[in-house]
Design a protein around this motif. Sequence first.
Motif, PDB file in Angstrom:
ATOM      1  N   HIS A  74       5.572 -61.521  35.825  1.00  0.00           N
ATOM      2  CA  HIS A  74       4.830 -60.749  36.839  1.00  0.00           C
ATOM      3  C   HIS A  74       3.715 -61.604  37.443  1.00  0.00           C
ATOM      4  O   HIS A  74       2.641 -61.105  37.801  1.00  0.00           O
ATOM      5  CB  HIS A  74       4.252 -59.478  36.222  1.00  0.00           C
ATOM      6  N   ALA A  75       3.965 -62.886  37.556  1.00  0.00           N
ATOM      7  CA  ALA A  75       2.975 -63.810  38.106  1.00  0.00           C
ATOM      8  C   ALA A  75       3.714 -64.938  38.817  1.00  0.00           C
ATOM      9  O   ALA A  75       4.911 -65.134  38.614  1.00  0.00           O
ATOM     10  CB  ALA A  75       2.082 -64.356  36.998  1.00  0.00           C
ATOM     11  N   GLY A  76       2.999 -65.691  39.613  1.00  0.00           N
ATOM     12  CA  GLY A  76       3.615 -66.806  40.312  1.00  0.00           C
ATOM     13  C   GLY A  76       4.370 -66.352  41.540  1.00  0.00           C
ATOM     14  O   GLY A  76       4.395 -65.167  41.887  1.00  0.00           O
ATOM     15  N   ASN A  77       5.004 -67.296  42.191  1.00  0.00           N
ATOM     16  CA  ASN A  77       5.651 -67.028  43.479  1.00  0.00           C
ATOM     17  C   ASN A  77       7.141 -67.323  43.422  1.00  0.00           C
ATOM     18  O   ASN A  77       7.732 -67.775  44.412  1.00  0.00           O
ATOM     19  CB  ASN A  77       4.984 -67.867  44.563  1.00  0.00           C
ATOM     20  N   THR A  78       7.734 -67.079  42.278  1.00  0.00           N
ATOM     21  CA  THR A  78       9.175 -67.270  42.109  1.00  0.00           C
ATOM     22  C   THR A  78       9.819 -65.937  41.761  1.00  0.00           C
ATOM     23  O   THR A  78       9.271 -65.174  40.959  1.00  0.00           O
ATOM     24  CB  THR A  78       9.464 -68.277  40.986  1.00  0.00           C
ATOM     25  N   ILE A  79      10.945 -65.681  42.397  1.00  0.00           N
ATOM     26  CA  ILE A  79      11.732 -64.508  42.031  1.00  0.00           C
ATOM     27  C   ILE A  79      13.127 -64.964  41.634  1.00  0.00           C
ATOM     28  O   ILE A  79      13.598 -66.023  42.050  1.00  0.00           O
ATOM     29  CB  ILE A  79      11.815 -63.483  43.186  1.00  0.00           C
ATOM     30  N   HIS A  80      13.746 -64.153  40.796  1.00  0.00           N
ATOM     31  CA  HIS A  80      15.121 -64.412  40.373  1.00  0.00           C
ATOM     32  C   HIS A  80      15.980 -63.210  40.722  1.00  0.00           C
ATOM     33  O   HIS A  80      15.520 -62.060  40.640  1.00  0.00           O
ATOM     34  CB  HIS A  80      15.201 -64.639  38.861  1.00  0.00           C
ATOM     35  N   LEU A  81      17.207 -63.472  41.074  1.00  0.00           N
ATOM     36  CA  LEU A  81      18.174 -62.400  41.275  1.00  0.00           C
ATOM     37  C   LEU A  81      19.333 -62.659  40.324  1.00  0.00           C
ATOM     38  O   LEU A  81      20.101 -63.605  40.512  1.00  0.00           O
ATOM     39  CB  LEU A  81      18.677 -62.355  42.718  1.00  0.00           C
ATOM     40  N   GLN A  82      19.420 -61.846  39.285  1.00  0.00           N
ATOM     41  CA  GLN A  82      20.512 -61.948  38.334  1.00  0.00           C
ATOM     42  C   GLN A  82      21.645 -61.080  38.845  1.00  0.00           C
ATOM     43  O   GLN A  82      21.477 -59.876  39.020  1.00  0.00           O
ATOM     44  CB  GLN A  82      20.053 -61.494  36.960  1.00  0.00           C
ATOM     45  N   MET A  83      22.790 -61.704  39.076  1.00  0.00           N
ATOM     46  CA  MET A  83      23.940 -61.018  39.630  1.00  0.00           C
ATOM     47  C   MET A  83      25.049 -60.992  38.581  1.00  0.00           C
ATOM     48  O   MET A  83      25.448 -62.054  38.086  1.00  0.00           O
ATOM     49  CB  MET A  83      24.426 -61.722  40.896  1.00  0.00           C
ATOM     50  N   SER A  84      25.516 -59.822  38.263  1.00  0.00           N
ATOM     51  CA  SER A  84      26.608 -59.695  37.316  1.00  0.00           C
ATOM     52  C   SER A  84      27.674 -58.782  37.907  1.00  0.00           C
ATOM     53  O   SER A  84      27.434 -58.098  38.906  1.00  0.00           O
ATOM     54  CB  SER A  84      26.111 -59.152  35.973  1.00  0.00           C
ATOM     55  N   GLY A  85      28.830 -58.792  37.277  1.00  0.00           N
ATOM     56  CA  GLY A  85      29.921 -57.984  37.804  1.00  0.00           C
ATOM     57  C   GLY A  85      30.254 -58.339  39.238  1.00  0.00           C
ATOM     58  O   GLY A  85      30.539 -57.470  40.063  1.00  0.00           O
ATOM     59  N   LEU A  86      30.224 -59.632  39.544  1.00  0.00           N
ATOM     60  CA  LEU A  86      30.410 -60.065  40.931  1.00  0.00           C
ATOM     61  C   LEU A  86      31.800 -59.712  41.445  1.00  0.00           C
ATOM     62  O   LEU A  86      32.792 -59.774  40.704  1.00  0.00           O
ATOM     63  CB  LEU A  86      30.138 -61.558  41.040  1.00  0.00           C
ATOM     64  N   ARG A  87      31.836 -59.373  42.717  1.00  0.00           N
ATOM     65  CA  ARG A  87      33.061 -58.962  43.398  1.00  0.00           C
ATOM     66  C   ARG A  87      33.286 -59.876  44.596  1.00  0.00           C
ATOM     67  O   ARG A  87      32.347 -60.510  45.087  1.00  0.00           O
ATOM     68  CB  ARG A  87      32.938 -57.515  43.868  1.00  0.00           C
ATOM     69  N   SER A  88      34.496 -59.871  45.098  1.00  0.00           N
ATOM     70  CA  SER A  88      34.792 -60.728  46.243  1.00  0.00           C
ATOM     71  C   SER A  88      33.917 -60.364  47.439  1.00  0.00           C
ATOM     72  O   SER A  88      33.539 -61.234  48.225  1.00  0.00           O
ATOM     73  CB  SER A  88      36.267 -60.618  46.605  1.00  0.00           C
ATOM     74  N   GLU A  89      33.572 -59.101  47.559  1.00  0.00           N
ATOM     75  CA  GLU A  89      32.733 -58.680  48.690  1.00  0.00           C
ATOM     76  C   GLU A  89      31.279 -59.139  48.571  1.00  0.00           C
ATOM     77  O   GLU A  89      30.499 -58.954  49.506  1.00  0.00           O
ATOM     78  CB  GLU A  89      32.781 -57.157  48.877  1.00  0.00           C
ATOM     79  N   ASP A  90      30.915 -59.725  47.448  1.00  0.00           N
ATOM     80  CA  ASP A  90      29.580 -60.315  47.313  1.00  0.00           C
ATOM     81  C   ASP A  90      29.528 -61.726  47.885  1.00  0.00           C
ATOM     82  O   ASP A  90      28.452 -62.325  47.954  1.00  0.00           O
ATOM     83  CB  ASP A  90      29.163 -60.359  45.836  1.00  0.00           C
ATOM     84  N   THR A  91      30.670 -62.256  48.273  1.00  0.00           N
ATOM     85  CA  THR A  91      30.716 -63.590  48.862  1.00  0.00           C
ATOM     86  C   THR A  91      29.935 -63.625  50.165  1.00  0.00           C
ATOM     87  O   THR A  91      30.173 -62.818  51.069  1.00  0.00           O
ATOM     88  CB  THR A  91      32.174 -64.014  49.119  1.00  0.00           C
ATOM     89  N   ALA A  92      28.977 -64.530  50.239  1.00  0.00           N
ATOM     90  CA  ALA A  92      28.115 -64.631  51.423  1.00  0.00           C
ATOM     91  C   ALA A  92      27.160 -65.804  51.232  1.00  0.00           C
ATOM     92  O   ALA A  92      27.087 -66.386  50.144  1.00  0.00           O
ATOM     93  CB  ALA A  92      27.307 -63.344  51.613  1.00  0.00           C
ATOM     94  N   VAL A  93      26.440 -66.103  52.291  1.00  0.00           N
ATOM     95  CA  VAL A  93      25.289 -66.998  52.168  1.00  0.00           C
ATOM     96  C   VAL A  93      24.084 -66.114  51.864  1.00  0.00           C
ATOM     97  O   VAL A  93      23.835 -65.132  52.566  1.00  0.00           O
ATOM     98  CB  VAL A  93      25.046 -67.814  53.447  1.00  0.00           C
ATOM     99  N   TYR A  94      23.373 -66.450  50.817  1.00  0.00           N
ATOM    100  CA  TYR A  94      22.219 -65.676  50.389  1.00  0.00           C
ATOM    101  C   TYR A  94      20.949 -66.398  50.828  1.00  0.00           C
ATOM    102  O   TYR A  94      20.781 -67.598  50.575  1.00  0.00           O
ATOM    103  CB  TYR A  94      22.237 -65.502  48.873  1.00  0.00           C
ATOM    104  N   TYR A  95      20.075 -65.644  51.465  1.00  0.00           N
ATOM    105  CA  TYR A  95      18.823 -66.180  51.992  1.00  0.00           C
ATOM    106  C   TYR A  95      17.629 -65.493  51.341  1.00  0.00           C
ATOM    107  O   TYR A  95      17.632 -64.264  51.178  1.00  0.00           O
ATOM    108  CB  TYR A  95      18.732 -65.943  53.499  1.00  0.00           C
ATOM    109  N   CYS A  96      16.646 -66.273  51.049  1.00  0.00           N
ATOM    110  CA  CYS A  96      15.373 -65.726  50.584  1.00  0.00           C
ATOM    111  C   CYS A  96      14.497 -65.434  51.793  1.00  0.00           C
ATOM    112  O   CYS A  96      14.454 -66.232  52.749  1.00  0.00           O
ATOM    113  CB  CYS A  96      14.703 -66.738  49.660  1.00  0.00           C
ATOM    114  N   GLY A  97      13.814 -64.296  51.746  1.00  0.00           N
ATOM    115  CA  GLY A  97      12.910 -63.930  52.826  1.00  0.00           C
ATOM    116  C   GLY A  97      11.528 -63.613  52.283  1.00  0.00           C
ATOM    117  O   GLY A  97      11.395 -63.159  51.139  1.00  0.00           O
ATOM    118  N   PHE A  98      10.507 -63.850  53.095  1.00  0.00           N
ATOM    119  CA  PHE A  98       9.127 -63.646  52.667  1.00  0.00           C
ATOM    120  C   PHE A  98       8.295 -63.095  53.810  1.00  0.00           C
ATOM    121  O   PHE A  98       8.439 -63.516  54.963  1.00  0.00           O
ATOM    122  CB  PHE A  98       8.521 -64.977  52.219  1.00  0.00           C
ATOM    123  N   THR A  99       7.411 -62.134  53.468  1.00  0.00           N
ATOM    124  CA  THR A  99       6.391 -61.677  54.393  1.00  0.00           C
ATOM    125  C   THR A  99       5.157 -61.297  53.599  1.00  0.00           C
ATOM    126  O   THR A  99       5.265 -60.916  52.431  1.00  0.00           O
ATOM    127  CB  THR A  99       6.861 -60.482  55.244  1.00  0.00           C
TER     128      THR A  99
END
Length: 121
Positions: A74-99
Motif C-alpha cells: 500500500h505504498a510506492g508507485n507500482t501496481i501489479h495485475l495478477q491474471m489467472s484463468g486466462l482466456r483467448s479473449e484476454d489477448t490484447a495489448v495491455y496499457y498502464c494509465g495514470f492520472t
Amino acid sequence: QVQLVESGGGLVQAGGSLTLSCTASGSVGSSWTMGLHRQAPGKQRELVAGLVSVGTPKYADSVRGRFTISRPGHAGNTIHLQMSGLRSEDTAVYYCGFTSRWYDYTNPDYWGQGTQVTVSS
C-alpha cells in the motif's frame, strides 16, 4: 510529467496465469488513479482494472474474480495485475494509465508503452 513502465506480458496457454506490473515515476504525487487497460485488434481500449492511491479497486465485469490489482505494501508507485484463468479473449495489448485525479479510471493523462498478452487456446 509522469513516466510509466510496464512489464510482464507474454504468451500463455488458456487457463494459465500472468502478472503485469506498472511503475510510475516523475511528478507522481501522493494521490492518483492508476489502471491497466487493454486493446484488442479492431476494438476500443477498455479498462481492465484500476486502483486509486487509497481506496478499493475497480474491475471490468469480464475479469472480476479472475484478475487482482494491487499496490504492494500500500505504498510506492507500482501496481501489479495478477491474471489467472486466462482466456483467448484476454489477448490484447495491455496499457498502464495514470492520472492525478481520484477515481477517474477511464481518462488517464499518461500512458505506458503497452505490453502484449497472448493467450493460446
